[in-house]
Motif scaffolding. Sequence first.
Motif, PDB file in Angstrom:
ATOM      1  N   SER A  51       0.708  -1.168  -0.160  1.00 45.22           N
ATOM      2  CA  SER A  51       0.064  -0.005   0.089  1.00 45.22           C
ATOM      3  C   SER A  51       0.805   1.158  -0.043  1.00 45.22           C
ATOM      4  O   SER A  51       1.870   1.331   0.749  1.00 45.22           O
ATOM      5  N   SER A  52       0.566   2.299  -0.809  1.00 50.87           N
ATOM      6  CA  SER A  52       1.302   3.453  -1.157  1.00 50.87           C
ATOM      7  C   SER A  52       0.390   4.538  -1.195  1.00 50.87           C
ATOM      8  O   SER A  52       0.178   5.251  -2.397  1.00 50.87           O
ATOM      9  N   ILE A  53      -0.624   4.853   0.007  1.00 52.59           N
ATOM     10  CA  ILE A  53      -1.427   5.913  -0.215  1.00 52.59           C
ATOM     11  C   ILE A  53      -0.851   7.261  -0.545  1.00 52.59           C
ATOM     12  O   ILE A  53       0.439   7.720  -0.207  1.00 52.59           O
ATOM     13  N   ASN A  54      -1.670   8.149  -1.205  1.00 54.50           N
ATOM     14  CA  ASN A  54      -1.261   9.365  -1.498  1.00 54.50           C
ATOM     15  C   ASN A  54      -1.355  10.384  -0.303  1.00 54.50           C
ATOM     16  O   ASN A  54      -2.685  11.052   0.160  1.00 54.50           O
ATOM     17  N   ARG A  55      -0.626  10.597   0.591  1.00 48.93           N
ATOM     18  CA  ARG A  55      -0.662  11.303   1.795  1.00 48.93           C
ATOM     19  C   ARG A  55      -0.821  13.048   1.565  1.00 48.93           C
ATOM     20  O   ARG A  55      -1.543  13.512   2.408  1.00 48.93           O
ATOM     21  N   ASP A  56      -0.404  13.312   0.461  1.00 44.13           N
ATOM     22  CA  ASP A  56      -0.582  14.888   0.152  1.00 44.13           C
ATOM     23  C   ASP A  56      -2.064  15.132  -0.079  1.00 44.13           C
ATOM     24  O   ASP A  56      -2.826  16.145   0.583  1.00 44.13           O
ATOM     25  N   VAL A  57      -2.738  14.248  -0.722  1.00 44.37           N
ATOM     26  CA  VAL A  57      -4.187  14.450  -0.839  1.00 44.37           C
ATOM     27  C   VAL A  57      -4.969  14.223   0.151  1.00 44.37           C
ATOM     28  O   VAL A  57      -5.973  14.819   0.563  1.00 44.37           O
ATOM     29  N   LEU A  58      -4.712  13.166   1.276  1.00 42.72           N
ATOM     30  CA  LEU A  58      -5.380  12.802   2.315  1.00 42.72           C
ATOM     31  C   LEU A  58      -4.826  13.669   3.585  1.00 42.72           C
ATOM     32  O   LEU A  58      -5.631  13.548   4.531  1.00 42.72           O
ATOM     33  N   GLY A  59      -3.927  14.124   3.288  1.00 50.19           N
ATOM     34  CA  GLY A  59      -3.506  15.115   4.512  1.00 50.19           C
ATOM     35  C   GLY A  59      -3.074  14.413   5.594  1.00 50.19           C
ATOM     36  O   GLY A  59      -3.212  14.583   6.824  1.00 50.19           O
ATOM     37  N   LEU A  60      -2.268  13.354   5.643  1.00 48.98           N
ATOM     38  CA  LEU A  60      -1.839  12.705   6.511  1.00 48.98           C
ATOM     39  C   LEU A  60      -0.227  12.551   6.856  1.00 48.98           C
ATOM     40  O   LEU A  60       0.180  12.806   6.025  1.00 48.98           O
ATOM     41  N   SER A  61       0.046  12.445   8.020  1.00 52.71           N
ATOM     42  CA  SER A  61       1.423  12.573   8.543  1.00 52.71           C
ATOM     43  C   SER A  61       2.217  11.051   7.868  1.00 52.71           C
ATOM     44  O   SER A  61       1.380  10.050   7.894  1.00 52.71           O
ATOM     45  N   PRO A  62       3.557  11.116   7.828  1.00 49.36           N
ATOM     46  CA  PRO A  62       3.924   9.771   7.467  1.00 49.36           C
ATOM     47  C   PRO A  62       4.031   8.694   8.413  1.00 49.36           C
ATOM     48  O   PRO A  62       3.775   7.683   8.156  1.00 49.36           O
ATOM     49  N   GLU A  63       3.878   8.910   9.719  1.00 51.09           N
ATOM     50  CA  GLU A  63       3.498   8.068  10.955  1.00 51.09           C
ATOM     51  C   GLU A  63       2.148   7.413  10.571  1.00 51.09           C
ATOM     52  O   GLU A  63       1.764   6.216  10.762  1.00 51.09           O
ATOM     53  N   SER A  64       1.000   8.268  10.518  1.00 54.56           N
ATOM     54  CA  SER A  64      -0.340   7.923  10.300  1.00 54.56           C
ATOM     55  C   SER A  64      -0.406   7.067   9.052  1.00 54.56           C
ATOM     56  O   SER A  64      -1.062   6.091   9.008  1.00 54.56           O
ATOM     57  N   ALA A  65       0.231   7.549   8.044  1.00 58.73           N
ATOM     58  CA  ALA A  65       0.165   6.790   6.767  1.00 58.73           C
ATOM     59  C   ALA A  65       0.919   5.456   6.663  1.00 58.73           C
ATOM     60  O   ALA A  65       0.299   4.518   6.089  1.00 58.73           O
ATOM     61  N   LYS A  66       1.884   5.243   7.549  1.00 59.38           N
ATOM     62  CA  LYS A  66       2.505   3.977   7.398  1.00 59.38           C
ATOM     63  C   LYS A  66       1.688   3.035   8.466  1.00 59.38           C
ATOM     64  O   LYS A  66       1.601   1.882   8.056  1.00 59.38           O
ATOM     65  N   SER A  67       1.100   3.630   9.359  1.00 57.43           N
ATOM     66  CA  SER A  67       0.254   2.877  10.314  1.00 57.43           C
ATOM     67  C   SER A  67      -0.893   2.350   9.563  1.00 57.43           C
ATOM     68  O   SER A  67      -1.418   1.062   9.633  1.00 57.43           O
ATOM     69  N   TRP A  68      -1.559   3.259   8.754  1.00 56.95           N
ATOM     70  CA  TRP A  68      -2.669   3.011   8.119  1.00 56.95           C
ATOM     71  C   TRP A  68      -2.448   1.695   6.639  1.00 56.95           C
ATOM     72  O   TRP A  68      -3.101   0.850   6.829  1.00 56.95           O
ATOM     73  N   GLN A  69      -1.137   1.782   6.176  1.00 57.76           N
ATOM     74  CA  GLN A  69      -0.679   0.845   5.201  1.00 57.76           C
ATOM     75  C   GLN A  69      -0.647  -0.466   5.816  1.00 57.76           C
ATOM     76  O   GLN A  69      -1.081  -1.419   5.027  1.00 57.76           O
ATOM     77  N   ARG A  70       0.092  -0.299   6.957  1.00 58.15           N
ATOM     78  CA  ARG A  70       0.305  -1.700   7.578  1.00 58.15           C
ATOM     79  C   ARG A  70      -0.945  -2.488   7.953  1.00 58.15           C
ATOM     80  O   ARG A  70      -0.882  -3.720   7.768  1.00 58.15           O
ATOM     81  N   ARG A  71      -1.865  -1.734   8.577  1.00 54.01           N
ATOM     82  CA  ARG A  71      -3.247  -2.267   8.886  1.00 54.01           C
ATOM     83  C   ARG A  71      -3.908  -2.668   7.681  1.00 54.01           C
ATOM     84  O   ARG A  71      -4.525  -3.901   7.804  1.00 54.01           O
ATOM     85  N   THR A  72      -3.907  -2.089   6.415  1.00 55.68           N
ATOM     86  CA  THR A  72      -4.484  -2.399   5.522  1.00 55.68           C
ATOM     87  C   THR A  72      -4.036  -3.638   4.779  1.00 55.68           C
ATOM     88  O   THR A  72      -4.626  -4.711   4.350  1.00 55.68           O
ATOM     89  N   GLU A  73      -2.563  -3.884   4.694  1.00 51.08           N
ATOM     90  CA  GLU A  73      -2.000  -5.002   4.306  1.00 51.08           C
ATOM     91  C   GLU A  73      -2.324  -6.322   4.911  1.00 51.08           C
ATOM     92  O   GLU A  73      -2.372  -7.300   4.465  1.00 51.08           O
TER      93      GLU A  73
END
Length: 542
Positions: free
Chosen positions: A92-114
């Motif tokens: 998973s490699s979500i677009n943090r700029d569009v979603l307005g997420l921090s790197p830590e939040s994005a990494k946590s979401w991606q691991r959960r989704t995977e």
Amino acid sequence: MADIYHDKKSGLYLPDDARPQAKGYSEAGASLTRRAMKGFTPRSGSPNEDISCNNMTLRQRGRMLYMSSPVATSAINTNRTKVVGVGLALKSSINRDVLGLSPESAKSWQRRTEAEFSLWASRKANCDATGMNNFEGMQQLALVSWLMSGDVFPVFKRYKPTPANPYSLRIHLVEADRVSTPDDYGGGTMYPSVTDGKNTTTGNKIYDGVEVDDEGMVVAYHIRNTYPWQITGEQTTWTRVEAYGKSTGLPNILHVMNSERCDQYRGVTYLAQVIEPLLQLRRYTESELMAALVQSFFTAWIVTKTDAEDMPLNEVGGGDIAGVPGANPDAENVSESRNEYEMGPGTVAHLEEGEDVKFGSPNIPTTGFDTFVKTFCKLIGAGLGIPYDVLIKEYNSSYSSARGALMDAWEDFKMRRSWFVADFCQPVYEVWLAEAVARGRIKAPGFFEDPLVCAAWCAARWIGPVQGSLDPLKEVKAAVLQVQKGFKTHEQVARETGGGDWDENVEQLAAENAKLAAAGDGLASVTVDFNEKEDNEGGKTE
């Protein structure tokens, strides 16, 4: 007076200066008068005429060659191994700029989704409608079916969730033969070349089972419950599957294929262009093998002027031969007869007057067999986009040549992987993610409200086999230099060399280095000299 000529087309006698003048390609590839070109007058029709009307024959021949020709089997299986391998893994490699997420939040979401996707994809009963393969196995099956038959159709089905599987999504892979135009709409069960039809309810045209609207957009697929020529008492019926859901807009069915012409709605077997040379090569090698097998029997002929009635009738020695016990010691020694011819170790035979012995002279394989087969394999490999070295798995050339062959093959593999991800892996992930968000197992604000936000949540990479390395040290040196000069990033190199994630590698290395430091200085260390020179073949230079 001007010369005249007889115009055969019009039947008139015209001045010579009115004779048509050959210009441009008229004297080259478009010539109808040159001896070599007179009989070369092909007529190309629409994609449906050229492809769909011949697809049944092409599909059966391609499938049979895969089953019986080693070169064809190698071509398809090599693609399976290099394009998919053990399976393309979701990253998973979500677009943090569009979603307005921090790197830590994005990494946590991606691991959960995977982790959630792995729960669904890793078990056969969770993802496969037939319960035969997990998602990685379905990738392999879908790729082989696509290349062998020309296309494959993953159908999305919904089952009731269970305590072990909270998702309803299942995938049913439908082989190319089962998608066809229904008889009621003009299809031909008895005549497979009849592929056109018209949906009498919607008024849409149907091209070999693919229904399109007036604009040429695919709107539905027609799937039969039996295979052509299948021996069964079940009556053949068709099910119309709409391409997209009316309320969700998500696909109900996928179509994995490779287009080679505009307005093309069905795929062609990967082996289509090389069917004839593959078949002829198979016949040639089989005939050489049979000839070699026949000549492997050591045969002798007795040349004699003796009356045929006095000749032994295929008799052989059943007992001892030259004092050596035979397979059947109890049998009588027929060789006591002067008309019996036998061979044994150290035997000296005296022939009658007028008799001679002629032995078979093995001359198989014929001279040039190896060169001939190699040349054909090179031509077949060129047509399939696989260099000879990779197709036959023969790396006897230099390092540079072998590496060039691998690099050339990998351009095709990467392209085919990109197509496969776009047609199969990514759409499956997006349909699964939509259900995961709808069920509340994954939080994705705005997923169903804004298509841009939805695309940002769905962004992913699919990690698969990487290009093999003939000289790892030399290629690592090149990668280090590319990173130092800014031609590539650490992440690109990590993905290309091992298929891993550089961020995860750094985190893991930090943990490992901490453990090594705690263990003390007793561990051996190795230093690599990146300035050491090597020759072109990978060997060290003094």
